[in-house]
Design a protein around this motif. Structure first.
Motif, PDB file in Angstrom:
ATOM      1  N   UNK A  62     -32.586  13.502  13.945  1.00  0.00           N
ATOM      2  CA  UNK A  62     -31.704  13.220  15.080  1.00  0.00           C
ATOM      3  C   UNK A  62     -30.380  12.614  14.616  1.00  0.00           C
ATOM      4  N   UNK A  63     -30.458  11.687  13.662  1.00  0.00           N
ATOM      5  CA  UNK A  63     -29.239  11.095  13.113  1.00  0.00           C
ATOM      6  C   UNK A  63     -28.392  12.160  12.412  1.00  0.00           C
ATOM      7  N   UNK A  64     -29.045  13.054  11.676  1.00  0.00           N
ATOM      8  CA  UNK A  64     -28.320  14.123  10.984  1.00  0.00           C
ATOM      9  C   UNK A  64     -27.619  15.034  11.991  1.00  0.00           C
ATOM     10  N   UNK A  65     -28.313  15.393  13.056  1.00  0.00           N
ATOM     11  CA  UNK A  65     -27.701  16.254  14.066  1.00  0.00           C
ATOM     12  C   UNK A  65     -26.541  15.549  14.769  1.00  0.00           C
ATOM     13  N   UNK A  66     -26.700  14.271  15.071  1.00  0.00           N
ATOM     14  CA  UNK A  66     -25.611  13.512  15.689  1.00  0.00           C
ATOM     15  C   UNK A  66     -24.392  13.470  14.769  1.00  0.00           C
ATOM     16  N   UNK A  67     -24.631  13.251  13.471  1.00  0.00           N
ATOM     17  CA  UNK A  67     -23.524  13.220  12.513  1.00  0.00           C
ATOM     18  C   UNK A  67     -22.877  14.593  12.397  1.00  0.00           C
ATOM     19  N   UNK A  68     -23.680  15.646  12.445  1.00  0.00           N
ATOM     20  CA  UNK A  68     -23.145  17.008  12.360  1.00  0.00           C
ATOM     21  C   UNK A  68     -22.216  17.289  13.540  1.00  0.00           C
ATOM     22  N   UNK A  69     -22.668  16.958  14.736  1.00  0.00           N
ATOM     23  CA  UNK A  69     -21.857  17.237  15.917  1.00  0.00           C
ATOM     24  C   UNK A  69     -20.666  16.283  16.045  1.00  0.00           C
ATOM     25  N   UNK A  70     -20.730  15.145  15.357  1.00  0.00           N
ATOM     26  CA  UNK A  70     -19.588  14.232  15.317  1.00  0.00           C
ATOM     27  C   UNK A  70     -18.633  14.606  14.181  1.00  0.00           C
ATOM     28  N   UNK A  71     -18.952  15.684  13.466  1.00  0.00           N
ATOM     29  CA  UNK A  71     -18.153  16.198  12.363  1.00  0.00           C
ATOM     30  C   UNK A  71     -18.017  15.179  11.231  1.00  0.00           C
ATOM     31  N   UNK A  72     -19.108  14.467  10.963  1.00  0.00           N
ATOM     32  CA  UNK A  72     -19.168  13.495   9.870  1.00  0.00           C
ATOM     33  C   UNK A  72     -20.062  14.071   8.778  1.00  0.00           C
TER      34      UNK A  72
END
Length: 104
Positions: A62-72
């Motif tokens: 979930x953290x990885x997906x959040x970072x992906x969509x935040x372009x981090x």
């Protein structure tokens, strides 16, 4: 609570003197000599697992997906590495899902 230990070889007491037994036990306590290395991803994964228990891999995804969509990208790679350390299949499915979104 009783603390028990096992020698590296259960027959060692039969053949070694008490002094030799102590040396065998001391050597067995650190059986990865020469292979010690500091792995920050493993350390972070263990800390994450300590916080989240059996759900740690899912939370890392979930953290990885959040970072992906935040372009981090850096945080995405970090959380994906933690997820991969805990559950390779879950990390692979996360990579597939994010790569398919990136292609769109």
């Amino acid at each position: 609570m009783t603390i028990r230990h096992a020698l590296a070889s259960p027959v060692a007491p039969l053949f070694f003197s008490p002094m030799q037994q102590r040396r065998v036990v001391q050597r067995a306590a650190n059986d990865n000599l020469g292979r010690q290395r500091h792995d920050p991803v493993l350390r972070d994964a263990l800390k994450h697992f300590a916080r989240h228990g059996m759900a740690a891999a899912q939370v890392a995804r979930q953290h990885a997906e959040q970072a992906f969509f935040a372009d981090d990208g850096q945080a995405y790679r970090h959380w994906l590495a933690i997820c991969r350390t805990l559950d390779r299949r879950l990390a692979a499915s996360c990579e597939r899902a994010t790569s398919s979104v990136a292609r769109l």
